[in-house]
Write a protein that holds these residues in place. Structure first.
Motif, short mmCIF file in Angstrom:
data_model
loop_
_atom_site.label_atom_id
_atom_site.label_comp_id
_atom_site.label_asym_id
_atom_site.label_seq_id
_atom_site.Cartn_x
_atom_site.Cartn_y
_atom_site.Cartn_z
N ARG A 87 0.85 -1.20 0.00
CA ARG A 87 0.00 0.00 0.00
C ARG A 87 0.88 1.25 0.00
O ARG A 87 0.61 2.23 -0.71
N LYS A 127 0.97 4.18 -2.92
CA LYS A 127 0.76 5.62 -2.68
C LYS A 127 1.95 6.43 -3.21
O LYS A 127 1.78 7.49 -3.82
N GLU A 185 -5.34 3.48 -5.72
CA GLU A 185 -4.88 4.87 -5.49
C GLU A 185 -5.19 5.74 -6.70
O GLU A 185 -5.65 6.87 -6.57
N THR A 214 -8.50 7.51 -7.20
CA THR A 214 -8.82 8.80 -6.55
C THR A 214 -8.64 9.97 -7.52
O THR A 214 -9.10 11.07 -7.26
#
Ligand code: 5RP
Length: 233
Positions: A19, A23, A53, A56
């Motif tokens: 994760r 990011k 990610e 978004t």
């Protein structure tokens, strides 16, 4: 023997690293995203987190080319348009995970059987950003079994030729690639010279491609460390 709970917590810890690099990859590519930008997106659990990610920012860039049907579906699920590679020229960046990466940024990929499309999409990208947790960082490639995608009728022939090269090919039962082909995995096959080995295996008749990404390796590595940091190389 490892307990289920120990396995679960090891996996959860690894997921946290994945994760973190997902990011970091978003921040790495953010400056490249314009309403005209199409980027290449890889396959696997780390790539999936990157797709989440990227979701978004859906609507702020044109879309993506996916290296597998699974990634295409996930991208669409986030409202990101998915393009056929033939309708796209060069892309500024390709983001994907790896099974192993060496100090020269050569990789083994294809644990998820998407190696051929991954190699094609990567070839069309100006930069390959590899995202990985630190377990993938190795001195010499080959601890992870090297996948070779083969045309089904050539599987046994290719396996015999690979044995002559010192490999121990195992047929990945029950797996059909997105291209309708089969996979042989080469176990216990340390690879000292990845560029040469990539080319040698690819020259066998019946091989579509192998999971060595050495002739075109990564350009940037975002490596997730156990302490939670992300090292950029
Ligand atoms: C799929 C791949 C993946 O990038 C590789 O297997 C790494 O996967 P994960 O991020 O799940 O560890 O090459 O074909």
């Amino acid at each position: 023997m490892e307990t289920f709970m120990a396995f679960r917590s090891k996996t959860a810890a690894q997921d946290a690293l994945k994760r973190a690099v997902a990011k970091a990859a978003l921040e790495e590519i953010r400056p490249l995203l314009t309403p005209e930008t199409v980027i290449g997106v890889g396959t696997g659990s780390t790539a999936n987190m990157f797709i989440d990610e990227l979701g978004t920012l859906a609507g702020t860039f044109k879309g993506a080319v996916a290296s597998s049907e699974a990634s295409a579906e996930r991208l669409r699920g986030h409202g990101i348009d998915v393009f056929d590679l033939n309708s796209v020229g060069s892309m500024p960046v390709y983001v994907d995970g790896a099974d192993e990466i060496d100090p020269g940024f050569a990789m083994i990929k294809g644990g998820g059987a998407a190696l051929t499309r991954e190699k094609i999409v990567a070839a069309c990208a100006e930069r390959f950003v590899c995202i990985a947790d630190e377990s993938k960082d190795v001195a010499v490639l080959g601890q992870f079994p090297l996948p070779v995608e083969v045309i089904p009728m050539a599987r046994s022939y290719v396996a015999r030729e690979l044995v002559k090269m010192g490999a121990d090919p195992i047929y990945r039962q029950g797996v059909i690639t997105d291209n309708g082909n089969q996979i042989l995995d080469l176990y216990d096959f340390p690879i000292e010279h990845p560029v040469e080995m990539e080319s040698r295996i690819n020259q066998l008749v019946g091989v579509v491609t192998n999971g060595l990404f050495a002739a075109r390796g990564a350009d940037v590595l975002l490596l997730g460390r156990k302490d939670g940091s992300v090292e950029r190389r």
